[in-house]
Design an enzyme around this catalytic site. Structure first.
Site, PDB file in Angstrom:
ATOM      1  CE  LYS A 236      30.108  80.449  46.866  1.00  0.00           C
ATOM      2  NZ  LYS A 236      28.905  80.037  46.632  1.00  0.00           N
TER       3      LYS A 236
ATOM      4  CB  THR B  14       4.752  59.057  36.256  1.00  0.00           C
ATOM      5  OG1 THR B  14       4.426  58.191  35.127  1.00  0.00           O
ATOM      6  CG2 THR B  14       3.337  60.020  36.362  1.00  0.00           C
TER       7      THR B  14
ATOM      8  CB  CYS C 264      27.098  79.202  50.016  1.00  0.00           C
ATOM      9  SG  CYS C 264      26.533  77.134  49.757  1.00  0.00           S
TER      10      CYS C 264
ATOM     11  CB  ILE D  26       3.850  51.294  41.900  1.00  0.00           C
ATOM     12  CG1 ILE D  26       4.062  51.976  43.969  1.00  0.00           C
ATOM     13  CG2 ILE D  26       5.367  51.269  41.695  1.00  0.00           C
ATOM     14  CD1 ILE D  26       4.638  51.220  44.876  1.00  0.00           C
TER      15      ILE D  26
ATOM     16  CB  SER E  46       0.350  56.608  37.536  1.00  0.00           C
ATOM     17  OG  SER E  46       0.186  55.630  37.154  1.00  0.00           O
TER      18      SER E  46
ATOM     19  N   GLY F 274      -2.621  52.240  36.862  1.00  0.00           N
ATOM     20  CA  GLY F 274      -2.693  51.677  37.943  1.00  0.00           C
ATOM     21  C   GLY F 274      -1.328  50.586  38.013  1.00  0.00           C
TER      22      GLY F 274
ATOM     23  CB  SER G 108      23.232  74.711  51.174  1.00  0.00           C
ATOM     24  OG  SER G 108      24.189  73.156  50.667  1.00  0.00           O
TER      25      SER G 108
ATOM     26  CD  GLU H  93      25.411  81.662  47.302  1.00  0.00           C
ATOM     27  OE1 GLU H  93      26.713  81.214  46.498  1.00  0.00           O
ATOM     28  OE2 GLU H  93      24.823  80.002  47.851  1.00  0.00           O
TER      29      GLU H  93
ATOM     30  CE1 TYR I 213      29.972  70.289  45.315  1.00  0.00           C
ATOM     31  CE2 TYR I 213      31.703  71.155  45.413  1.00  0.00           C
ATOM     32  CZ  TYR I 213      30.436  71.426  45.560  1.00  0.00           C
ATOM     33  OH  TYR I 213      30.047  71.748  46.913  1.00  0.00           O
TER      34      TYR I 213
ATOM     35  CG  ASN J 238       8.403  51.816  22.332  1.00  0.00           C
ATOM     36  OD1 ASN J 238       8.220  51.157  23.457  1.00  0.00           O
ATOM     37  ND2 ASN J 238       9.638  51.564  21.093  1.00  0.00           N
TER      38      ASN J 238
END
Length: 545
Positions: free
Chosen positions: A112, A401, A148, A299, A301, A297, A182, A41, A118, A377
């Site tokens: 089509k 990340t 499709c 998980i 990243s 250090g 799709s 498509e 949606y 921050n």
């Protein structure tokens, strides 16, 4: 009849590349004895072209490419997807169309009928639905040619008021062909097989289905094109997350003695492969080559680094370790161990001096106010400045990340750890991150075990743990999944057994942080409901029990 399916990776708006790929596969199909070759498509322009469709020149180039491709169709026919102009005064200016090309010209055009509107789809913004449906006649064979969604409205909860195949079946076709774009999610492969199988069983016709394999910014296409015989058996499933080309003999499909053995794909392995492809195509199609990320250090990243190395090559990924006075020693050690396991480059740039300078600079304003999220921050933003400075100086693109759990509840700093050109894990919950890391380590330890076992922490103040300000991730993820993916409201969540105070707390965090997510990098989509174009929520909305 021998029919080739060309499952290709297209590039939106890159007419030269797309056209050359299509022409090359027409030549290959012809050499290998196929009478027809089928492309996906909107293959000519790539999917989704979005508001490019509003540019007359874009449409002209689409049509010019179709003519150029048609000229190659001598001694072979082809089906390609491209926009078609609506000649009527009424309705939208365009149709989403399948072109049948034969004898050097356009033989027929098939519009089509069902336009999805949606989640990530927005086709009714651009296209007019088909007014009628006609079979395609190619090589003496009558084909029900659909695009499709035209085959997807077969579930009990019907979305549309017309059904293309109900019209086409009355014209006595011998074969169904569906060209598709799709998008991938981790449930989609099973859904795709079931929907196509139900069409075959309903209409008692064999089916050839071809779709895209590649990523377009956040939207990923997994390939997996299919051939089913009239018994509903899968004769063949094409490769996932890669270009593929296969020729099917329709007689042999019907006479196949045994159906194809479809390999099992776990959700985590599919998500892993999708993310690798998403990173790879984002960089290649944007003309980027080098990635940078902050390696903490933790998980998240660590996982992003593994994915980036697999997508781009170890020589094209730079990790930057930026410890503060609050960072644990093992965070640096674990990060270095991971980089050594992957044999990739890293830099260590402490941020203590920069943080001290910022505290002195802000002292006349902050005075003796206690340490709080402002100071936390500042550290995150200092890291963002360092990463973006290196990126600008040496031509890197920063990988974000942040995982989906953190993005959902606003556990991230704008212009700090939320910086990046693409969000790799923004559609992957924290518990899925752990699961994928364990899966990556299943044959060999790549991610150091300590990264998987230590309590998650931003390390922005002494002894900090994520659980200080967030519910434990196993509970948090369950509530988030029901609210985001399954659209369960606050009363429904309480009825499911979650405590009302917990539900109110989590939903307040989700809803009040929509403004942050509106400023996130594009999120690689791997779930049925990702943050971004497929989840359109009001920034100022309030929805609590």
């Amino acid at each position: 009849m021998k029919i080739a399916l060309a499952q290709l990776n297209y590039h939106i708006g890159n007419f030269t590349s797309n056209t050359e790929k299509i022409k090359a596969n027409i030549l290959r199909a012809k050499k290998e004895g196929a009478a027809l070759v089928v492309f996906a498509e909107l293959s000519v322009c790539g999917y989704p072209p979005k508001d490019f469709l509003e540019f007359p020149d874009f449409i002209s180039r689409c049509l010019k490419s179709v003519d150029e491709i048609a000229a190659e169709c001598i001694g072979i026919a082809a089906i390609v997807g491209a926009p078609a102009i609506n000649p009527n005064v009424e309705g939208k200016n365009l149709f989403n169309a399948a072109y049948v090309l034969e004898n050097g010209k356009i033989k027929s055009v098939h519009h089509k009928g069902l336009l999805p509107n949606y989640d990530v789809f927005d086709e009714y913004r651009y296209f007019e639905p088909a007014k009628g449906f006609q079979i395609a006649e190619i090589g003496g064979k009558k084909i029900a040619l659909t695009v499709c969604e035209d085959l997807w409205d077969i579930e009990e909860d019907l979305m549309y008021t017309q059904w293309p195949m109900e019209v086409l079946i009355k014209q006595k076709p011998e074969l169904m062909i569906n060209i598709a774009a799709s998008p991938f999610d981790y449930k989609h492969a099973d859904s795709r097989r079931k929907v196509l199988k139900r069409n075959v069983e309903k209409y008692n016709l064999p089916l050839l289905y071809v779709q895209h394999a590649g990523a377009q910014t956040e939207i990923i296409f997994d390939g997996g094109s299919l051939a089913l015989n009239s018994k509903g058996e899968i004769v063949s499933e094409m490769n996932y997350f890669a270009e593929d080309f296969r020729i099917y003999d329709t007689d042999e499909m019907e006479n196949a003695s045994t159906p194809a053995k479809i390999p099992e794909h776990s959700g985590i392995s599919l998500i892993h492969d999708a993310l690798v492809l998403g990173i790879k195509d984002y960089f290649s199609k944007m003309g980027f080559t080098k990635a940078i990320l902050g390696l903490s250090g933790g998980i998240d990243s660590a996982l992003v680094l593994v994915l980036a190395v697999r997508a781009l090559g170890k020589e094209n990924v730079l990790s930057v370790l930026m410890p503060s006075q609050f960072s644990s020693g093992h965070s640096v050690d674990d990060s270095i161990a991971l980089c050594k396991n992957l044999d990739c480059s890293y830099e260590i740039i402490p941020i203590k001096d920069g943080f001290d300078t910022m505290q002195k600079t802000l002292l006349p304003v902050f005075k003796d106010a206690p340490f709080n999220t402002a100071e936390e921050n500042i550290q995150a933003r200092l890291r963002g400045i360092i990463l973006m400075g290196i990126a600008n100086k040496f031509g890197y693109i920063l990988l974000n990340t942040t995982n989906k759990s953190e993005a959902a509840v606003g556990y991230g700093t704008l212009y700090g750890d939320m910086c990046g050109g693409i969000s790799v894990l923004g559609d992957v919950y924290k518990m899925q991150v752990f699961e994928m890391c364990r899966w990556i380590n299943s044959d060999k330890e790549i991610i150091p075990a300590n990264i998987l076992t230590k309590p998650p922490s931003a390390e922005l103040r002494p002894g900090q743990k994520d659980s200080d300000s967030l519910p434990e991730y196993p509970i948090l993820d369950k509530v988030l999944f029901e609210y985001i993916e399954n659209r369960k409201g606050p009363k429904e969540l309480v009825a499911m057994g979650f405590e009302k105070a917990l539900v109110d707390r989590i939903l307040k965090m989700v809803n009040s942080n929509e403004w942050k997510r509106a400023q996130m990098a594009p999120v690689l989509r791997v779930s049925p409901k990702a943050f971004g174009s497929g989840r359109r929520m009001p920034i100022v909305g309030s929805y609590l029990s």
